[in-house]
Write a protein that holds these residues in place. Structure first.
Motif, PDB file in Angstrom:
ATOM      1  N   GLN A 120      34.977  51.497  36.077  1.00 12.81           N
ATOM      2  CA  GLN A 120      36.390  52.028  36.098  1.00 12.81           C
ATOM      3  C   GLN A 120      37.319  51.175  37.184  1.00 12.81           C
ATOM      4  OE1 GLN A 120      37.600  54.213  33.730  1.00 12.81           O
ATOM      5  NE2 GLN A 120      39.343  53.403  34.252  1.00 12.81           N
ATOM      6  N   GLY A 121      36.986  50.990  38.093  1.00 10.76           N
ATOM      7  CA  GLY A 121      37.690  50.261  39.093  1.00 10.76           C
ATOM      8  C   GLY A 121      37.912  48.635  38.878  1.00 10.76           C
ATOM      9  N   LEU A 122      36.872  48.238  38.413  1.00 11.13           N
ATOM     10  CA  LEU A 122      37.153  46.677  37.890  1.00 11.13           C
ATOM     11  C   LEU A 122      38.092  46.623  36.680  1.00 11.13           C
ATOM     12  CD1 LEU A 122      33.436  45.279  37.647  1.00 11.13           C
ATOM     13  CD2 LEU A 122      35.639  44.326  38.862  1.00 11.13           C
ATOM     14  N   SER A 123      37.868  47.565  35.802  1.00 16.47           N
ATOM     15  CA  SER A 123      38.772  47.728  34.594  1.00 16.47           C
ATOM     16  C   SER A 123      40.394  47.902  35.174  1.00 16.47           C
ATOM     17  CB  SER A 123      38.733  49.101  33.690  1.00 16.47           C
ATOM     18  OG  SER A 123      39.712  49.352  32.766  1.00 16.47           O
ATOM     19  N   PHE A 124      40.586  48.523  36.229  1.00 10.52           N
ATOM     20  CA  PHE A 124      41.932  48.653  36.864  1.00 10.52           C
ATOM     21  C   PHE A 124      42.462  47.392  37.221  1.00 10.52           C
ATOM     22  CE2 PHE A 124      44.864  49.289  40.187  1.00 10.52           C
ATOM     23  CZ  PHE A 124      45.919  50.213  39.799  1.00 10.52           C
ATOM     24  N   VAL A 125      41.399  46.722  38.075  1.00 12.64           N
ATOM     25  CA  VAL A 125      41.555  45.536  38.665  1.00 12.64           C
ATOM     26  C   VAL A 125      42.243  44.512  37.375  1.00 12.64           C
ATOM     27  CG1 VAL A 125      40.760  43.184  39.582  1.00 12.64           C
ATOM     28  CG2 VAL A 125      40.282  45.634  40.587  1.00 12.64           C
ATOM     29  N   PHE A 126      41.515  44.341  36.403  1.00  8.54           N
ATOM     30  CA  PHE A 126      42.039  43.660  34.967  1.00  8.54           C
ATOM     31  C   PHE A 126      43.280  44.063  34.555  1.00  8.54           C
ATOM     32  CE2 PHE A 126      37.727  42.173  35.321  1.00  8.54           C
ATOM     33  CZ  PHE A 126      37.806  40.912  34.549  1.00  8.54           C
ATOM     34  N   PHE A 127      43.373  45.275  34.490  1.00 10.12           N
ATOM     35  CA  PHE A 127      44.742  45.941  34.022  1.00 10.12           C
ATOM     36  C   PHE A 127      46.015  45.554  35.059  1.00 10.12           C
ATOM     37  CE2 PHE A 127      48.080  49.165  34.894  1.00 10.12           C
ATOM     38  CZ  PHE A 127      48.543  49.478  33.481  1.00 10.12           C
ATOM     39  N   TRP A 128      45.865  45.599  36.401  1.00 12.62           N
ATOM     40  CA  TRP A 128      46.593  45.174  37.262  1.00 12.62           C
ATOM     41  C   TRP A 128      46.976  43.620  36.988  1.00 12.62           C
ATOM     42  CZ3 TRP A 128      50.421  47.293  40.305  1.00 12.62           C
ATOM     43  CH2 TRP A 128      51.013  46.624  41.360  1.00 12.62           C
ATOM     44  N   SER A 129      45.966  43.219  37.103  1.00  9.52           N
ATOM     45  CA  SER A 129      46.188  41.600  36.973  1.00  9.52           C
ATOM     46  C   SER A 129      46.944  41.310  35.853  1.00  9.52           C
ATOM     47  CB  SER A 129      44.754  40.911  37.202  1.00  9.52           C
ATOM     48  OG  SER A 129      44.779  39.427  36.638  1.00  9.52           O
ATOM     49  N   LYS A 160      43.782  34.500  34.600  1.00  9.64           N
ATOM     50  CA  LYS A 160      42.459  35.101  34.392  1.00  9.64           C
ATOM     51  C   LYS A 160      41.539  34.978  35.357  1.00  9.64           C
ATOM     52  CE  LYS A 160      43.627  35.316  29.365  1.00  9.64           C
ATOM     53  NZ  LYS A 160      43.077  35.266  27.953  1.00  9.64           N
ATOM     54  N   VAL A 161      41.699  33.799  36.031  1.00  9.93           N
ATOM     55  CA  VAL A 161      40.530  33.447  37.007  1.00  9.93           C
ATOM     56  C   VAL A 161      40.540  34.487  38.157  1.00  9.93           C
ATOM     57  CG1 VAL A 161      39.949  31.750  38.714  1.00  9.93           C
ATOM     58  CG2 VAL A 161      40.879  31.246  36.539  1.00  9.93           C
ATOM     59  N   ILE A 162      41.674  35.088  38.574  1.00 15.86           N
ATOM     60  CA  ILE A 162      41.646  36.040  39.617  1.00 15.86           C
ATOM     61  C   ILE A 162      40.736  37.134  39.305  1.00 15.86           C
ATOM     62  CG2 ILE A 162      43.060  37.478  41.069  1.00 15.86           C
ATOM     63  CD1 ILE A 162      45.374  35.475  40.663  1.00 15.86           C
ATOM     64  N   PRO A 163      40.784  37.819  38.413  1.00 17.62           N
ATOM     65  CA  PRO A 163      39.842  38.920  38.301  1.00 17.62           C
ATOM     66  C   PRO A 163      38.230  38.451  38.232  1.00 17.62           C
ATOM     67  CG  PRO A 163      41.349  39.037  36.592  1.00 17.62           C
ATOM     68  CD  PRO A 163      41.693  37.833  37.150  1.00 17.62           C
ATOM     69  N   ILE A 164      37.994  37.199  37.750  1.00 21.88           N
ATOM     70  CA  ILE A 164      36.777  36.855  37.735  1.00 21.88           C
ATOM     71  C   ILE A 164      36.065  36.557  39.106  1.00 21.88           C
ATOM     72  CG2 ILE A 164      35.277  34.766  37.241  1.00 21.88           C
ATOM     73  CD1 ILE A 164      36.987  34.579  34.645  1.00 21.88           C
ATOM     74  N   LEU A 182      33.232  37.984  44.115  1.00 26.72           N
ATOM     75  CA  LEU A 182      33.105  38.541  45.549  1.00 26.72           C
ATOM     76  C   LEU A 182      32.412  40.145  45.508  1.00 26.72           C
ATOM     77  CD1 LEU A 182      36.684  37.823  46.514  1.00 26.72           C
ATOM     78  CD2 LEU A 182      34.648  36.705  47.443  1.00 26.72           C
ATOM     79  N   LEU A 183      32.594  40.637  44.401  1.00 26.74           N
ATOM     80  CA  LEU A 183      32.029  42.080  44.463  1.00 26.74           C
ATOM     81  C   LEU A 183      30.398  41.951  44.614  1.00 26.74           C
ATOM     82  CD1 LEU A 183      32.846  44.878  43.587  1.00 26.74           C
ATOM     83  CD2 LEU A 183      32.345  44.384  41.312  1.00 26.74           C
ATOM     84  N   LEU A 184      30.183  41.052  43.632  1.00 25.41           N
ATOM     85  CA  LEU A 184      28.638  40.863  43.867  1.00 25.41           C
ATOM     86  C   LEU A 184      28.021  40.310  45.257  1.00 25.41           C
ATOM     87  CD1 LEU A 184      28.148  39.032  40.271  1.00 25.41           C
ATOM     88  CD2 LEU A 184      27.492  41.630  40.963  1.00 25.41           C
ATOM     89  N   MET A 185      28.769  39.716  45.864  1.00 28.32           N
ATOM     90  CA  MET A 185      28.395  38.985  47.114  1.00 28.32           C
ATOM     91  C   MET A 185      28.678  39.952  48.652  1.00 28.32           C
ATOM     92  SD  MET A 185      29.968  35.221  46.464  1.00 28.32           S
ATOM     93  CE  MET A 185      29.686  34.588  48.064  1.00 28.32           C
ATOM     94  N   ASN A 186      29.734  40.940  48.204  1.00 27.10           N
ATOM     95  CA  ASN A 186      29.912  41.541  49.399  1.00 27.10           C
ATOM     96  C   ASN A 186      30.133  43.075  49.199  1.00 27.10           C
ATOM     97  OD1 ASN A 186      31.285  42.732  51.838  1.00 27.10           O
ATOM     98  ND2 ASN A 186      32.221  40.683  52.215  1.00 27.10           N
ATOM     99  N   PRO A 187      29.325  43.771  49.966  1.00 24.94           N
ATOM    100  CA  PRO A 187      29.257  45.370  49.695  1.00 24.94           C
ATOM    101  C   PRO A 187      30.797  45.918  49.904  1.00 24.94           C
ATOM    102  CG  PRO A 187      27.393  44.771  50.845  1.00 24.94           C
ATOM    103  CD  PRO A 187      28.315  43.532  51.020  1.00 24.94           C
TER     104      PRO A 187
END
Length: 313
Positions: A257-266, A273-277, A282-287
């Motif tokens: 849901q948080g990722l969906s919001f990031v895409f919505f805000w973007s 479209k590169v920014i959400p990617i 970063l999400l996968l690399m850093n807790p």
């Protein structure tokens, strides 16, 4: 469609399945890719024929699987056949893509549980337990190699690693669910171009930025966290297993849901479209980024954040 044409069409699709299966068995590396193409014949047969034909097709495909491979290859036919038939049937009934996805996940999960249960109880083979054992052996050997170079890990570090490995055994139900979700999504993703080419039916995914999970997930998440903090169960207890699996799955949905919001805000800000990617990477690399995105997911579920943003534009 007359019976002659049905048989001819079924024969062509069986031939296609046989070729794909043969390549998957003979070329293991390519086989992991072909796995997601193997459901296509089942999807097409269930899309064009009735369920009797579809399950008859699956039965023959299972026989061919054992001929080309062994009985150990049978799970491949089941994990691609049943979900494929479900997808084809639901497409024929004009169900929405989300409903098709949910049904596919449930069928895939049922197949995984049945196959796992059969391997444990009838063949006395527990793939997960054996994998955990191999992982612990690998850690021990790595520790010995580092010690030989004078860089042995501390007892605390090794203890933390072993606790994390043991947790994998606790999270088996969550692993099954997550595996079902990922496999189902990839199968549907691969099926899209084939459906465009060989069928009038289409899989129309809504934009990810519009994803709105039920608000009840937030309450389940908060209640589970409160129970976890107040009871503090020991690892290995039944309550610990239940809470760990619930938290694992619920945290995944909150993160989604948080990722969906990031895409919505973007999208609202007109960003590239590169920014959400990049954020996903970063999400996968850093807790730390996982915590931030999960926090956004909690806010998005609990408050009318999107509606307020939409009013300001």
């Amino acid at each position: 469609m007359n019976n002659g044409r049905k048989v001819a069409e079924g024969g062509v699709l069986l031939a296609l399945y046989s070729i794909l299966l043969f390549l998957a068995i003979q070329l293991p590396f390519i086989g992991s890719i072909l796995f997601f193409i193997l459901p296509i014949p089942f999807i097409l047969i269930a899309l064009k024929q009735n369920m009797t034909w579809a399950f008859g097709f699956l039965f023959i495909a299972c026989l061919l699987t054992m001929i080309f491979g062994t009985i150990l290859s049978l799970p491949v036919a089941l994990l691609t056949g049943f979900p494929g038939i479900v997808i084809g049937y639901h497409l024929r009934k004009n169900y929405s893509t989300i409903k098709i996805f949910i049904s596919t996940v449930l069928v895939m999960l049922a197949c995984i549980i049945v196959i796992f249960g059969f391997s444990v109880w009838f063949m006395n083979v527990n793939v997960i337990t054996e994998s955990i054992g191999m992982l612990k052996t690998s850690v021990e050997k790595s520790s010995e190699m580092l010690a030989a170079f004078g860089k042995a890990p501390t007892d605390k570090s090794l203890e933390d690693i072993y606790v994390a490995i043991d947790l994998m055994d606790t999270l088996i139900p969550s692993m099954f669910v997550m595996t079902s979700i990922i496999l189902s999504f990839l199968i549907l993703l691969v099926a899209q171009p084939f459906l465009k080419r060989f069928s009038e039916k289409k899989l129309k995914w809504p934009p990810f930025r519009e994803l709105q999970l039920p608000k009840s997930i937030l309450w389940y998440y908060l209640i589970t966290m409160i129970i976890a903090m107040t009871t503090n169960p020991n690892q290995g207890d039944f309550l610990f297993t239940v809470i760990s699996n619930l938290l694992f799955i619920l945290q995944f949905f909150v993160l989604l849901q948080g990722l969906s919001f990031v895409f919505f805000w973007s999208h609202r800000q007109g960003w590239s479209k590169v920014i959400p990617i990049i954020i996903i990477i970063l999400l996968l690399m850093n807790p730390v980024f996982q915590f931030i995105v999960r926090f956004l997911g909690i806010i998005d579920l609990g408050f009318p954040l999107r509606q307020n943003i939409a009013k300001k534009k």
